[in-house]
Design a protein around this motif. Structure first.
Motif, PDB file in Angstrom:
ATOM      1  N   LEU A  39       0.831  -1.198   0.000  1.00 49.19           N
ATOM      2  CA  LEU A  39       0.000   0.000   0.000  1.00 49.19           C
ATOM      3  C   LEU A  39       0.868   1.251   0.000  1.00 49.19           C
ATOM      4  O   LEU A  39       1.997   1.240   0.510  1.00 49.19           O
ATOM      5  CB  LEU A  39      -0.901   0.048   1.241  1.00 49.19           C
ATOM      6  N   GLY A  40       0.315   2.323  -0.545  1.00 51.25           N
ATOM      7  CA  GLY A  40       0.923   3.643  -0.459  1.00 51.25           C
ATOM      8  C   GLY A  40      -0.004   4.557   0.320  1.00 51.25           C
ATOM      9  O   GLY A  40      -1.206   4.294   0.434  1.00 51.25           O
ATOM     10  N   PHE A  41       0.547   5.647   0.836  1.00 50.88           N
ATOM     11  CA  PHE A  41      -0.222   6.591   1.658  1.00 50.88           C
ATOM     12  C   PHE A  41       0.151   8.002   1.217  1.00 50.88           C
ATOM     13  O   PHE A  41       1.331   8.319   1.079  1.00 50.88           O
ATOM     14  CB  PHE A  41       0.090   6.379   3.136  1.00 50.88           C
ATOM     15  N   ARG A  42      -0.869   8.840   1.028  1.00 46.12           N
ATOM     16  CA  ARG A  42      -0.642  10.206   0.560  1.00 46.12           C
ATOM     17  C   ARG A  42      -1.406  11.189   1.419  1.00 46.12           C
ATOM     18  O   ARG A  42      -2.589  11.001   1.704  1.00 46.12           O
ATOM     19  CB  ARG A  42      -1.083  10.350  -0.886  1.00 46.12           C
ATOM     20  N   SER A  52       1.434  16.970  -1.716  1.00 45.49           N
ATOM     21  CA  SER A  52       0.951  15.585  -1.702  1.00 45.49           C
ATOM     22  C   SER A  52       2.049  14.564  -1.384  1.00 45.49           C
ATOM     23  O   SER A  52       2.307  13.644  -2.164  1.00 45.49           O
ATOM     24  CB  SER A  52       0.290  15.235  -3.034  1.00 45.49           C
ATOM     25  N   PRO A  53       2.727  14.707  -0.236  1.00 48.37           N
ATOM     26  CA  PRO A  53       3.781  13.747   0.101  1.00 48.37           C
ATOM     27  C   PRO A  53       3.221  12.334   0.208  1.00 48.37           C
ATOM     28  O   PRO A  53       2.093  12.127   0.651  1.00 48.37           O
ATOM     29  CB  PRO A  53       4.303  14.245   1.447  1.00 48.37           C
ATOM     30  N   THR A  54       4.038  11.382  -0.218  1.00 44.27           N
ATOM     31  CA  THR A  54       3.612   9.990  -0.318  1.00 44.27           C
ATOM     32  C   THR A  54       4.700   9.067   0.218  1.00 44.27           C
ATOM     33  O   THR A  54       5.884   9.338   0.050  1.00 44.27           O
ATOM     34  CB  THR A  54       3.328   9.639  -1.799  1.00 44.27           C
ATOM     35  N   ILE A  55       4.273   7.985   0.861  1.00 46.76           N
ATOM     36  CA  ILE A  55       5.180   6.903   1.252  1.00 46.76           C
ATOM     37  C   ILE A  55       4.573   5.584   0.794  1.00 46.76           C
ATOM     38  O   ILE A  55       3.395   5.525   0.430  1.00 46.76           O
ATOM     39  CB  ILE A  55       5.436   6.854   2.781  1.00 46.76           C
ATOM     40  N   GLU A  56       5.384   4.534   0.802  1.00 46.75           N
ATOM     41  CA  GLU A  56       4.916   3.194   0.446  1.00 46.75           C
ATOM     42  C   GLU A  56       5.338   2.216   1.535  1.00 46.75           C
ATOM     43  O   GLU A  56       6.318   2.466   2.244  1.00 46.75           O
ATOM     44  CB  GLU A  56       5.517   2.758  -0.894  1.00 46.75           C
ATOM     45  N   ALA A  57       4.607   1.117   1.628  1.00 43.98           N
ATOM     46  CA  ALA A  57       4.929   0.135   2.663  1.00 43.98           C
ATOM     47  C   ALA A  57       4.672  -1.285   2.200  1.00 43.98           C
ATOM     48  O   ALA A  57       3.734  -1.555   1.455  1.00 43.98           O
ATOM     49  CB  ALA A  57       4.104   0.403   3.920  1.00 43.98           C
ATOM     50  N   GLN A  58       5.534  -2.147   2.675  1.00 45.73           N
ATOM     51  CA  GLN A  58       5.281  -3.580   2.611  1.00 45.73           C
ATOM     52  C   GLN A  58       4.734  -3.942   3.978  1.00 45.73           C
ATOM     53  O   GLN A  58       5.310  -3.577   5.002  1.00 45.73           O
ATOM     54  CB  GLN A  58       6.573  -4.338   2.314  1.00 45.73           C
ATOM     55  N   ILE A  59       3.602  -4.633   3.997  1.00 45.71           N
ATOM     56  CA  ILE A  59       2.930  -4.952   5.257  1.00 45.71           C
ATOM     57  C   ILE A  59       3.043  -6.440   5.522  1.00 45.71           C
ATOM     58  O   ILE A  59       2.658  -7.260   4.685  1.00 45.71           O
ATOM     59  CB  ILE A  59       1.446  -4.523   5.198  1.00 45.71           C
ATOM     60  N   LYS A  60       3.574  -6.757   6.682  1.00 42.34           N
ATOM     61  CA  LYS A  60       3.710  -8.153   7.107  1.00 42.34           C
ATOM     62  C   LYS A  60       2.964  -8.336   8.421  1.00 42.34           C
ATOM     63  O   LYS A  60       2.961  -7.434   9.264  1.00 42.34           O
ATOM     64  CB  LYS A  60       5.186  -8.526   7.300  1.00 42.34           C
ATOM     65  N   THR A  61       2.352  -9.486   8.590  1.00 40.42           N
ATOM     66  CA  THR A  61       1.691  -9.807   9.851  1.00 40.42           C
ATOM     67  C   THR A  61       2.478 -10.906  10.544  1.00 40.42           C
ATOM     68  O   THR A  61       3.152 -11.714   9.906  1.00 40.42           O
ATOM     69  CB  THR A  61       0.230 -10.261   9.617  1.00 40.42           C
ATOM     70  N   TRP A  62       2.326 -10.931  11.886  1.00 45.39           N
ATOM     71  CA  TRP A  62       3.127 -11.860  12.687  1.00 45.39           C
ATOM     72  C   TRP A  62       2.325 -12.242  13.914  1.00 45.39           C
ATOM     73  O   TRP A  62       1.953 -11.382  14.712  1.00 45.39           O
ATOM     74  CB  TRP A  62       4.403 -11.152  13.071  1.00 45.39           C
ATOM     75  N   SER A  63       2.059 -13.517  14.071  1.00 44.34           N
ATOM     76  CA  SER A  63       1.234 -13.959  15.193  1.00 44.34           C
ATOM     77  C   SER A  63       2.035 -14.421  16.408  1.00 44.34           C
ATOM     78  O   SER A  63       1.472 -14.591  17.482  1.00 44.34           O
ATOM     79  CB  SER A  63       0.283 -15.070  14.750  1.00 44.34           C
ATOM     80  N   LYS A  64       3.335 -14.621  16.247  1.00 44.47           N
ATOM     81  CA  LYS A  64       4.167 -15.039  17.379  1.00 44.47           C
ATOM     82  C   LYS A  64       5.454 -14.214  17.391  1.00 44.47           C
ATOM     83  O   LYS A  64       6.531 -14.716  17.096  1.00 44.47           O
ATOM     84  CB  LYS A  64       4.487 -16.527  17.284  1.00 44.47           C
ATOM     85  N   THR A  91      12.440   6.796  -5.177  1.00 46.68           N
ATOM     86  CA  THR A  91      11.849   8.130  -5.296  1.00 46.68           C
ATOM     87  C   THR A  91      10.865   8.377  -4.168  1.00 46.68           C
ATOM     88  O   THR A  91      10.818   9.460  -3.590  1.00 46.68           O
ATOM     89  CB  THR A  91      11.117   8.264  -6.650  1.00 46.68           C
ATOM     90  N   VAL A  92      10.085   7.363  -3.851  1.00 46.71           N
ATOM     91  CA  VAL A  92       9.098   7.442  -2.775  1.00 46.71           C
ATOM     92  C   VAL A  92       9.644   6.623  -1.601  1.00 46.71           C
ATOM     93  O   VAL A  92       9.989   5.447  -1.780  1.00 46.71           O
ATOM     94  CB  VAL A  92       7.732   6.887  -3.242  1.00 46.71           C
ATOM     95  N   PRO A  93       9.734   7.201  -0.404  1.00 41.22           N
ATOM     96  CA  PRO A  93      10.262   6.459   0.747  1.00 41.22           C
ATOM     97  C   PRO A  93       9.454   5.188   1.023  1.00 41.22           C
ATOM     98  O   PRO A  93       8.226   5.182   0.909  1.00 41.22           O
ATOM     99  CB  PRO A  93      10.120   7.449   1.908  1.00 41.22           C
ATOM    100  N   ARG A  94      10.170   4.131   1.395  1.00 36.18           N
ATOM    101  CA  ARG A  94       9.547   2.836   1.656  1.00 36.18           C
ATOM    102  C   ARG A  94       9.783   2.408   3.097  1.00 36.18           C
ATOM    103  O   ARG A  94      10.841   2.658   3.668  1.00 36.18           O
ATOM    104  CB  ARG A  94      10.115   1.780   0.712  1.00 36.18           C
ATOM    105  N   PHE A  95       8.787   1.715   3.630  1.00 36.95           N
ATOM    106  CA  PHE A  95       8.828   1.238   5.010  1.00 36.95           C
ATOM    107  C   PHE A  95       8.370  -0.204   5.075  1.00 36.95           C
ATOM    108  O   PHE A  95       7.593  -0.661   4.232  1.00 36.95           O
ATOM    109  CB  PHE A  95       7.909   2.086   5.901  1.00 36.95           C
TER     110      PHE A  95
END
Length: 167
Positions: A39-42, A52-64, A91-95
């Motif tokens: 997902l990206g966020f603006r 209109s600053p924007t960032i992007e993210a890789q989203i991981k879930t973790w149950s333990k 170009t767009v910061p990633r998290f």
């Protein structure tokens, strides 16, 4: 019906969407996931010298989750995924967003008389200062230390987006 892995991943993305909505951000989704970004966020409007600053993210879930001395020791990224987040050349910061969830999917959310509670917490980390791995292998994992002080809240997500130029 979603299998357990799909359910957990969908909950993680929806968890972050709720935070973005609460923070007044637009959520962006590529039509194909070919670049390791979920997902990206603006933010709309002007912030300093940036519109209109924007960032992007890789989203991981973790149950333990595994914690040690103020960090989550996340071991869920393969080297290819790591390289899609590491280094300063985007170009767009990633998290990386790591959403810790209950092991029982029936506990993801609870309704109460004064609202809905999402469980548990999300965290963020920038891998901008990390070096990419030459010849990455999807079969090898790359551990990442995620500071537990970096709690992902609506305010934190908005701040990351508004100040994206300093990351």
């Amino acid at each position: 019906m979603l299998d357990a892995r799909q359910h957990q991943g969908k909950f993680g993305e929806d968890y972050v969407r709720v935070l973005a909505s609460a923070g007044g951000l637009l959520v962006l989704k590529d039509d194909l996931d070919v670049d390791g970004i979920d997902l990206g966020f603006r933010a709309t409007g002007r912030y300093g010298k940036v519109y209109s600053p924007t960032i992007e993210a890789q989203i991981k879930t973790w149950s333990k989750p595994s914690r040690s001395s103020g960090h989550l020791d996340y071991r869920g990224l393969d080297e290819w995924q790591f390289n899609k987040l590491a280094g300063p050349d985007f170009t767009v910061p990633r998290f990386l967003f790591v959403i810790c969830v209950p092991t029982d999917n029936q506990s993801y959310a609870a309704s109460m008389t004064d609202g809905v509670m999402l469980r548990h917490l999300g965290y963020f980390v920038s891998l901008r200062s990390e070096k990419q791995i030459p010849h990455p292998d999807r079969g090898r994992k790359r551990p990442v230390r995620v500071p537990t002080a970096n709690v992902l809240t609506a305010t934190a997500l908005r701040r990351l987006t508004e100040t994206q130029s300093v990351w």
